[in-house]
Scaffold this motif. Structure first.
Motif, short mmCIF file in Angstrom:
data_model
loop_
_atom_site.label_atom_id
_atom_site.label_comp_id
_atom_site.label_asym_id
_atom_site.label_seq_id
_atom_site.Cartn_x
_atom_site.Cartn_y
_atom_site.Cartn_z
N GLY A 1 -35.19 11.88 -6.29
CA GLY A 1 -33.97 11.70 -7.06
C GLY A 1 -33.36 10.32 -6.90
O GLY A 1 -33.73 9.53 -6.02
N LYS A 2 -32.39 10.01 -7.74
CA LYS A 2 -31.77 8.70 -7.79
C LYS A 2 -31.06 8.34 -6.50
O LYS A 2 -31.03 7.17 -6.08
N GLU A 3 -30.48 9.33 -5.83
CA GLU A 3 -29.73 9.06 -4.61
C GLU A 3 -30.61 8.44 -3.52
O GLU A 3 -30.15 7.60 -2.75
N LYS A 4 -31.88 8.82 -3.47
CA LYS A 4 -32.78 8.25 -2.46
C LYS A 4 -33.03 6.77 -2.74
O LYS A 4 -33.12 5.97 -1.80
N LEU A 5 -33.11 6.41 -4.01
CA LEU A 5 -33.25 4.98 -4.35
C LEU A 5 -32.01 4.23 -3.91
O LEU A 5 -32.10 3.12 -3.37
N ILE A 6 -30.83 4.81 -4.13
CA ILE A 6 -29.58 4.17 -3.73
C ILE A 6 -29.53 4.00 -2.22
O ILE A 6 -29.16 2.93 -1.70
N GLU A 7 -29.94 5.03 -1.47
CA GLU A 7 -29.98 4.94 -0.01
C GLU A 7 -30.93 3.84 0.45
O GLU A 7 -30.70 3.19 1.47
N HIS A 8 -31.99 3.65 -0.29
CA HIS A 8 -32.96 2.60 0.04
C HIS A 8 -32.39 1.21 -0.22
O HIS A 8 -32.62 0.27 0.58
N LEU A 9 -31.63 1.05 -1.31
CA LEU A 9 -31.20 -0.28 -1.74
C LEU A 9 -29.96 -0.80 -1.01
O LEU A 9 -29.90 -1.98 -0.64
N ILE A 10 -28.96 0.04 -0.81
CA ILE A 10 -27.68 -0.46 -0.29
C ILE A 10 -27.82 -1.20 1.04
O ILE A 10 -27.27 -2.29 1.20
N LEU B 1 -24.13 -5.58 4.36
CA LEU B 1 -24.18 -5.22 5.77
C LEU B 1 -23.19 -4.11 6.11
O LEU B 1 -23.30 -3.48 7.15
N GLN B 2 -22.21 -3.86 5.23
CA GLN B 2 -21.19 -2.85 5.52
C GLN B 2 -21.77 -1.43 5.46
O GLN B 2 -22.72 -1.18 4.72
N ALA C 1 -24.88 -12.89 6.59
CA ALA C 1 -24.67 -12.26 5.29
C ALA C 1 -26.01 -11.78 4.75
O ALA C 1 -27.06 -12.37 5.04
N SER C 2 -25.96 -10.71 3.97
CA SER C 2 -27.16 -10.18 3.36
C SER C 2 -27.26 -10.67 1.92
O SER C 2 -26.81 -11.77 1.59
N ASN C 3 -27.80 -9.85 1.04
CA ASN C 3 -28.05 -10.26 -0.34
C ASN C 3 -26.76 -10.59 -1.10
O ASN C 3 -26.68 -11.59 -1.79
N MET C 4 -25.74 -9.75 -0.94
CA MET C 4 -24.45 -9.98 -1.63
C MET C 4 -23.53 -10.76 -0.70
O MET C 4 -22.63 -10.20 -0.06
N VAL C 5 -23.73 -12.06 -0.65
CA VAL C 5 -22.98 -12.90 0.29
C VAL C 5 -21.48 -12.85 0.02
O VAL C 5 -20.66 -12.97 0.93
N PHE C 6 -21.12 -12.65 -1.24
CA PHE C 6 -19.69 -12.62 -1.59
C PHE C 6 -19.03 -11.31 -1.16
O PHE C 6 -17.81 -11.20 -1.17
N ILE C 7 -19.83 -10.32 -0.78
CA ILE C 7 -19.30 -9.09 -0.18
C ILE C 7 -19.22 -9.24 1.34
O ILE C 7 -18.20 -8.95 1.97
N ASP C 8 -20.31 -9.72 1.94
CA ASP C 8 -20.37 -9.83 3.40
C ASP C 8 -19.51 -10.98 3.93
O ASP C 8 -18.89 -10.87 4.98
N LYS C 9 -19.49 -12.11 3.20
CA LYS C 9 -18.76 -13.29 3.64
C LYS C 9 -17.98 -13.89 2.47
O LYS C 9 -18.29 -14.98 1.97
N PRO C 10 -16.94 -13.20 1.99
CA PRO C 10 -16.25 -13.67 0.78
C PRO C 10 -15.58 -15.03 0.93
O PRO C 10 -15.66 -15.86 0.02
N GLN C 11 -14.90 -15.27 2.05
CA GLN C 11 -14.19 -16.53 2.21
C GLN C 11 -15.14 -17.72 2.30
O GLN C 11 -14.89 -18.77 1.72
N GLU C 12 -16.22 -17.53 3.01
CA GLU C 12 -17.19 -18.61 3.13
C GLU C 12 -17.87 -18.88 1.78
O GLU C 12 -18.08 -20.03 1.38
N THR C 13 -18.18 -17.82 1.06
CA THR C 13 -18.76 -17.96 -0.27
C THR C 13 -17.81 -18.70 -1.20
O THR C 13 -18.21 -19.61 -1.93
#
Length: 488
Positions: free
Chosen positions: A149-158, A163-164, A243-255
């Motif tokens: 199911g789709k939820e397993k793909l989401i668990e894999h990707l996030i 990093l949160q 920071a991981s893939n979404m740097v603006f989530i993990d490190k918004p001020q630095e980004t």
């Protein structure tokens, strides 16, 4: 406030937000979201950017509030959507900031409509990967959905993009975006990215470009972004630590700090990023040229072969179909993939332990000469070399069975858990159906098959116990089922 823009093509409906800065400005930033996400993913940096710039954000077809209509759009149609939207709003020039596939779209749009684009910032944008392997990874994602199911793909990707953990607001926003995205569009964009000639596109970029990556990005490693920057004439590369893939989530001020500095410097003619007559920048440009030219002119061939399922073999992306079922050719190639350089004595012991020495040596000579002749037939005569004592392979070898073996033999459960889960979900059916290493009956290959099956069973049990302890009974049951079926 969310607004709607209608495009004639397939009755496409684009949902967008166009915010005006509290300060009077003529500068507009367009934020292009990543694959599987939507415009809400920019929430961490949107407000601070809005202090100095007008901001346009919109959802691609099939994401957020923009529905997917009759057919899947091409790159050209996605570029046209952006052009029509900006024209309808009277935006004549703008900066593009794209994350993931949004960065890919920014590259293509800037090359097709350069008169509109002032700068580009591309964040964690995939441009380089082995085509055969990325197709396999896309197939793995599809199998996750089909099996669990789709939820397993989401668990894999996030965990691969932020990093949160799930207690944080960012996790919930990303989860929601993935939850409501159209999977047909998600996989369609994966294929579009994998089939595009990004080297040519990057070389054509002439506008100031910022390439940004996260140090801990396991989805598209920083190396990919660094190489991409090397192909762009007028670029700078930034790597955000912790920071991981979404740097603006993990490190918004630095980004934000890096983006704002980049935008200011690109707009101020007295502090332009790249002065063509600056001697130091000329050195840097020549270094880029040298790096990219040497990176893609390596004479060492790349061999990719698959043994989990139907056998296939590619040399530098060219498929080699004939000749591999004779004289233990693929058996010997797999063995050399594992050991790279091996003594004749050890190879004889592993392949023909029950034969007398003379017969075993004759078998090895016949198999080795045949393997060499196969590579010579395809103009790679020096891939396999031998002398009186050792046999070696001189190529970059990629094999699904070798990658699986390394994961299964790694004893570091906590560090290796995600890789183990991926391997079990991806290859369980193949192992259960004994649909791997078919035709490999030599002593060494039989032991390898036995070890792989045993380790798959062992880790399935460990993962089931792990998820039971952590209260995730559904996932625990999935791994328990894998374990039980492997026991049959």
């Amino acid at each position: 406030m969310n607004q709607i823009f209608n495009i004639d093509r397939n009755h496409t409906t684009i949902h967008f937000d166009y915010f005006h800065s509290i300060k009077e400005t003529k500068e507009t930033l367009i934020l292009l979201h990543g694959n599987g996400l939507d415009s809400k993913s920019w929430y961490t940096i949107k407000d601070e950017l809005l202090e100095h710039y007008d901001i346009l954000m919109y959802d691609f077809p099939g994401y957020g509030k923009s529905p997917l209509k009759a057919s899947l759009p091409s790159w050209e149609e996605l570029c046209e959507d952006l052009k029509l939207l900006t024209e309808s709003l009277g935006i004549q020039a703008f900066h593009l900031i794209g994350h993931d596939v949004g960065g890919n779209l920014a590259i293509l749009f800037a090359n097709r409509y350069p008169e509109f684009v002032t700068t580009i910032c591309m964040i964690s944008t995939p441009c380089f990967f082995p085509i055969v392997e990325i197709r396999k990874y896309i197939a793995f994602r599809k199998n996750l959905v089909n099996e669990f199911g789709k939820e397993k793909l989401i668990e894999h990707l996030i965990p691969k993009i932020i990093l949160q953990d799930e207690t944080k607001q960012a996790w919930k926003i990303i989860h929601r975006g993935l939850e409501i995205c159209a999977l047909d569009m998600h996989f369609h964009l994966c294929h579009l990215v994998s089939e595009t000639d990004w080297i040519s596109e990057l070389k054509n970029l002439k506008i100031p470009t910022q390439v940004m990556s996260g140090e801990k990005d396991s989805l598209f490693t920083p190396y990919i972004s660094m190489v991409a920057s090397g192909f762009i004439e007028n670029s700078e590369y930034i790597n955000i630590l912790d920071a991981s893939n979404m740097v603006f989530i993990d490190k918004p001020q630095e980004t934000l700090r890096y983006i704002q500095r980049f935008l200011i410097k690109s707009q101020n003619p007295t502090t332009v990023l790249f002065e063509p007559h600056d001697e130091l920048q000329q050195i840097h440009r020549k270094m880029k040229e040298k790096f990219t030219n040497s990176l893609f002119s390596n004479d060492i061939p790349s061999i990719t072969f698959n043994l989990l399922g139907e056998f296939s073999l590619h040399i530098n992306e060219s498929k080699i179909e004939k000749g591999w079922n004779k004289r233990l050719a693929k058996n010997l190639l797999l063995y050399l993939t594992f050991y790279r350089k091996v003594s004749r004595e050890q190879l004889l012991e592993d392949f023909w332990p029950d034969k007398n020495l003379v017969n075993a040596q004759n078998q090895l000579r016949v198999s080795l000469n045949y393997l060499k002749s196969l590579f010579a037939e395809y103009n790679y005569p020096d891939v396999v070399t031998s002398d009186r004592e050792y046999i070696s392979i001189h190529a970059t070898c990629n094999s699904d069975i070798y990658d699986l073996y390394r994961i299964l033999m790694n004893e570091s459960f906590e560090e290796n858990r995600v890789h183990l889960e991926t391997a079990l979900f991806r290859y369980f059916v193949v192992i259960y159906d004994n649909h791997y290493l078919m035709g490999f009956s030599d002593e060494w290959s039989v032991r390898l098959k036995h070890n792989i099956a045993n380790r798959m069973q062992y880790w399935a049990e460990r993962l089931s116990e792990y998820y039971e302890i952590h209260g995730n009974l559904r996932t625990a049951a999935s791994f328990r089922e894998i374990h039980n079926r492997l026991m049959d």
